[in-house]
Write a protein that holds these residues in place. Structure first.
Motif, PDB file in Angstrom:
ATOM      1  N   UNK A   1       0.827  -1.208   0.000  1.00  0.00           N
ATOM      2  CA  UNK A   1       0.000   0.000   0.000  1.00  0.00           C
ATOM      3  C   UNK A   1       0.859   1.255   0.000  1.00  0.00           C
ATOM      4  N   UNK A   2       1.975   1.238   0.705  1.00  0.00           N
ATOM      5  CA  UNK A   2       2.878   2.395   0.671  1.00  0.00           C
ATOM      6  C   UNK A   2       3.377   2.630  -0.743  1.00  0.00           C
ATOM      7  N   UNK A   3       3.682   1.560  -1.464  1.00  0.00           N
ATOM      8  CA  UNK A   3       4.097   1.695  -2.860  1.00  0.00           C
ATOM      9  C   UNK A   3       2.992   2.332  -3.691  1.00  0.00           C
ATOM     10  N   UNK A   4       1.753   1.901  -3.481  1.00  0.00           N
ATOM     11  CA  UNK A   4       0.623   2.507  -4.199  1.00  0.00           C
ATOM     12  C   UNK A   4       0.489   3.991  -3.864  1.00  0.00           C
ATOM     13  N   UNK A   5       0.667   4.318  -2.574  1.00  0.00           N
ATOM     14  CA  UNK A   5       0.596   5.719  -2.173  1.00  0.00           C
ATOM     15  C   UNK A   5       1.624   6.550  -2.940  1.00  0.00           C
ATOM     16  N   UNK A   6       2.804   5.997  -3.141  1.00  0.00           N
ATOM     17  CA  UNK A   6       3.850   6.712  -3.871  1.00  0.00           C
ATOM     18  C   UNK A   6       3.493   6.801  -5.351  1.00  0.00           C
TER      19      UNK A   6
END
Length: 973
Positions: A755-760
């Motif tokens: 999810x952090x990757x998606x946020x980025x």
């Protein structure tokens, strides 16, 4: 010793140290409360003052050192009662409402303190601790109160540290504040711990106020309320509302700085410096996590054209308002004019808080600026109209200037910042000679060569300006611009993902609200013969929030109702201190018991009474009652998913609505057999018609299918992306490529960094390093709105969307990308953009088989149903690349198959590339071309589904040896 005119003598620094000790204790209490309840208790200082009043009362009949602990215990009990009776009761309401309630409680407690003992507001008569020495440092006298502060404060801090670190209750408070759910699971009652934290904070506030009061002169409600609170907030905010030692140390610095500034400047300048310090500190801090931003949803707000009854009511109200000018005295007309002015400022609160959801405590400051500028310009030019225009423009400009740095702030932070602005405006800014100075002589207003010298005539002019402000507020809140504000209020991240430019829209509403507040200031300003700072006190900014809340934050007419009760009633009939206490308690009870204010209460009760009256008349005359309305069909996730997957090309699906209406008993997230049959037989991954124009033509959108050469071209390139949170490396050197036309799945255990990757990738979180390229362009620095407009669109895990709106309104927010709302068009009544968005939304809903849900509030739908609605919103944006975050979460196995069919249909008909995070491996194996596996923030494998699933690193980190995880959705064939 002086520096640039500021006194740095030892005696002044010593006094600053003593004062800073008091502020430090206030800051410690504020941090304790914030950590337990996640909002600022604006009544914190008032609770301390009430404890001081109790000591002043008891010290007359018992020894001081016996009354001292009793007063502290009473204040602690009052704080605990506040948590139980107000904070806990408002737990399911938006956090802004809780802060507003503590504002009202602060005013009520201060009035009660006056009733208990007037000595609590005067340092000269307040009891001083006996038995302690008094001495002098230079020319500064150090009384027994300062000595007590110096001796007792370290003891109190040591006792507090021991309590929090070594006792089971203190450890329970810390555990419940940091992880309430985990604490509850482990047997720690989080609500009780929050109450205990409030009690401790209340006792500390009383300790501070008791020792501070004897060192002060005669105090007022304002100086003991907002001003004292600001001193404690400065240290607490610098400590990020988390660290008790830092808050205490920073507050000592605040006390020393205050004394240095007072040696040359007035108290108002101190408010300016503290406000700037708070703002800078907030802007330098990392934005809060998702838990810090969580808030209960706002209630459903009806957005419909005024009914005939409403129009008749407004007409009668206007006629009555005009008629009063011919029957009241000039004194009463002046009071009515003041009500008009406060109503206009309250309308600005409705826009910025009720519609946009941002708590602003500085609206009366904008009114003061507008009044000063309007009078100055009118005197300079002799043109009343130019003065009114300049006053509105000045209010709008001031609001925008305050709003620009506040764009990164929300909720608690914005409320604290605007409170500091209100105090700085009344204490320093308005006192400048180019604004109000020592006072302005106000000439009689001149309108078309007519000198308005009679109060009743000016009241009619005020009514005219009120009608204008009312019209503007109603048009802005009820149009497309108001819809965008509601969307950002309910879920700012989702709004930005749907291309809503949040910074621009916030500045626009700040400007509109500032102009309305400035107009209210104009009305108040020209009603005075002598205009001074006393007409615009900082406490009035709190009063005007109360006006809006009591009348109803969601109702334009509520501003007038609230002004008549809170402002007009005390002016017409002086209430005295007891009456003021009752009035303040009354509006506090309205906040607690009436979510939509008095306006909402009357608007809901009046129709009920009318219906009862009709029923009585019908029974008396034996009239046949109307048949009851049919129950709405049940909405199930499976039915909606199947409907979306099976919606035919070229037309809506009327059979779906008929089928839904025929099966109202289906509940939950189960799949009705008729819909499931359509999902598996009508549409299958092998039977789709690969015509890329189908959904776009149904949605009346330009077709942009991928050209043959675009397939297999790199669409998204991720190179070396890194992101850490403190010492946790959420994403480490993530590198991969997604080609056009693919469906790519991302798998990994919880905490893998997906999810952090998606946020980025979507622009909601900044990367520490690396590059994201989309369509060959580096987009690492792009905002989420810009990425969404370019076709890089994401979903969210919770699929919350905008729960206070209907399904159609949610899709209309997504349709903003083609027909953006404009406040000016809303004000003049041009509804062409609205009609275009409504048509586009209806077409998109029909294309997805969701037309039968168009008028349902999204907040009433199940998670699975909301996911399909969210997908409909995302597809309305014509995405090139769609980022789906765990779309099957909360769905049954059969629903997962329908979701897979839908994903394949989107790729086939629209040419949309899909990058999806998913834990359902069979679902991904059926629909995905490739899988990317992550663990501990690192990409550990990527390739065809079978190859990745059998990769040793993936088996070890994600699948383990549990074969049940592989077969979650059953047979993959």
């Amino acid at each position: 010793m002086t520096l640039w005119g500021f006194d740095l003598g030892f005696d002044r620094l010593t006094v600053g140290l003593f004062t800073g000790l008091t502020y430090g204790l206030l800051a410690v209490g504020l941090v304790l409360v914030y950590r337990s309840s996640r909002f600022v208790n604006f009544a914190h200082g008032a609770i301390g003052v009430f404890g001081a009043a109790v000591l002043a009362r008891f010290a007359t009949g018992m020894p001081y050192w016996l009354a001292f602990p009793i007063a502290i215990a009473v204040a602690g009990g009052l704080a605990a009662a506040t948590e139980i009776g107000i904070v806990r009761r408002l737990h399911r309401r938006p956090r802004v409402i809780g802060m507003i309630a503590t504002l009202g409680l602060s005013q009520f407690i201060l009035v009660l303190a006056l009733l208990v003992s007037r000595d609590s507001f005067s340092g000269t008569t307040y009891p001083k601790p006996p038995g302690l020495p008094a001495f002098s440092i230079g020319t500064t006298a150090v009384g027994s109160s300062l000595t007590a502060m110096l001796l007792l404060t370290p003891l109190l801090l040591a006792a507090l540290a021991f309590f929090l670190r070594r006792t089971k209750y203190g450890i329970g408070i810390r555990a419940a504040a940091d992880h309430p759910d985990a604490a509850t699971v482990n047997g720690v009652p989080a609500p009780r711990m929050a109450t205990l934290a409030w009690a401790v904070a209340g006792g500390i506030a009383a300790f501070s106020a008791i020792l501070l009061t004897p060192t002060q002169g005669v105090q007022s409600i304002e100086s003991l309320g907002p001003q004292l609170l600001l001193r404690g907030l400065a240290g607490a905010v610098i400590a990020r509302m988390t660290s008790l030692p830092i808050a205490f140390g920073a507050s000592i610095g605040v006390g020393v700085l205050e004394q240095i500034l007072l040696s040359r400047e007035g108290a108002g300048f101190v408010d300016v410096v503290l406000g700037l310090a708070i703002l800078i500190s907030l802007l330098r801090q990392r934005q809060g996590g998702r838990r810090d931003e969580q808030s209960a949803p706002w209630p459903r707000q009806e957005r419909r054209a005024p009914t005939t009854a409403a129009k008749i009511g407004l007409t009668l109200l206007a006629v009555c308002g005009i008629g009063l000018a011919y029957v009241v005295s000039n004194a009463t007309a002046t009071i009515l004019t003041t009500i008009c002015g406060y109503t206009l400022v309250a309308l600005s609160v409705i826009l910025v808080t009720g519609i946009a959801g941002e708590l602003s405590l500085g609206q009366f400051g904008f009114a003061g600026i507008g009044a000063a500028v309007s009078v100055q310009i009118a005197v300079l030019t002799g043109n009343m109209f130019l003065g009114v225009t300049a006053g509105c423009a000045a209010g709008a400009l001031a609001a925008v200037l305050v709003g620009i740095p506040a764009l990164r702030l929300r909720g608690v932070a914005l409320g604290v910042t605007t409170l500091a602005f209100a105090l700085a405006t009344s204490g320093w800014l308005l006192r400048q000679p180019w604004l109000l100075g020592d006072g302005l002589d106000v000439p009689y207003p001149v309108w078309h060569d007519y000198t308005v010298s009679v109060a009743t005539d000016y009241y009619l002019f005020a009514l005219l300006l009120l009608g204008l402000g009312w019209w503007v507020t109603a048009r802005l809140s009820g149009g497309g611009f108001g819809r965008l504000l509601l969307a950002l209020r309910d879920n700012e991240e989702a709004g930005r993902a749907l291309t809503v430019t949040a910074p621009l829209r916030k500045l626009q509403v700040y400007a509109a609200a500032g102009a309305l507040a400035g107009l209210g200031g104009v009305v108040i300003g020209f009603s005075q013969s002598q205009l001074s700072i006393n007409n615009f006190p900082a406490a009035a900014s709190i009063d005007v929030v109360a006006v809006a809340v009591v009348g109803g934050l969601a109702r334009t007419g509520g501003a007038l109702l609230g002004s008549a009760l809170i402002v007009g009633l005390p002016l017409l009939y002086p209430l005295g201190i007891p009456g003021q206490a009752v009035l303040t308690l009354g509006w506090l009870l309205v906040v607690l018991l009436m979510p939509d204010g008095l306006g909402g209460f009357f608007s809901t009760q009046a129709p009920r009474l009318w219906r009862r009256l009709r029923a009585v008349v019908a029974r008396r005359f034996a009239a046949t009652p109307a048949p009851p309305a049919a129950a709405a069909p049940a909405v199930t996730a499976g039915a909606v998913l199947a409907a979306a997957a099976a919606a035919p090309a070229g037309a809506a699906a009327p059979a779906l609505a008929a089928a839904a209406a025929a099966a109202p008993s289906v509940t939950g997230d189960g799949v009705d057999a008729s819909f499931a049959g359509q999902s598996t037989t009508t549409v299958s991954p092998h039977g789709l018609d690969l015509d890329p124009r189908r959904l776009w033509n149904i949605g009346r959108l330009p077709a942009e299918p991928l050209a043959p050469g675009e397939f297999f071209a790199p669409l998204l390139e991720v190179s070396g992306i890194r992101r850490s949170f403190g010492g946790v490396r959420a994403v480490q050197d993530a590198t991969f490529t997604v080609t056009a036309g693919e469906i790519v799945g991302i798998i990994g255990p919880n905490g893998a960094g997906k999810t952090t990757l998606f946020e980025i990738l979507a622009g909601f979180t900044a990367a520490d390093g690396g590059v994201v390229r989309y369509q060959g362009k580096p987009v690492t620095a792009w905002t989420p709105e810009r990425r969404a407009k370019a076709g890089l669109v994401r979903s969210f895990q919770d699929a919350r969307l905008f729960p206070a709106m209907t399904v159609r309104e949610n899709v209309m927010v997504a349709a903003e990308c083609g027909n953006p709302a404009h406040p000016g068009l809303d004000v003049i009544g041009d509804d062409r953009p609205e009609r275009a968005k409504a048509a586009r939304a209806d077409a998109a809903l029909s294309a997805m088989g969701l037309g039968w849900l168009a008028d349902r509030p999204v907040g009433e739908l199940s998670t699975g149903t909301r996911r399909v609605v969210e997908l409909c919103c995302l597809l309305t944006l014509r995405p090139r690349l769609l980022l789906l975050d765990e779309p099957s979460s909360g769905l049954t196995q059969a629903d997962g198959r329908a979701l897979g069919d839908l994903m394949l249909r989107v790729r086939a008909e629209l040419g949309t590339t899909i990058l999806v995070i998913e834990h359902d491996l069979p679902l991904l194996s059926r629909v995905a071309d490739r899988l990317i596996a992550m663990d501990a923030g690192t990409v550990i494998a990527q390739g065809p589904p079978d190859e990745v699933r059998n990769h040793p690193a993936v088996v070890l980190s994600y699948l383990g040896t549990d074969e049940a995880a592989v077969a979650r959705s059953g047979d993959l064939s």
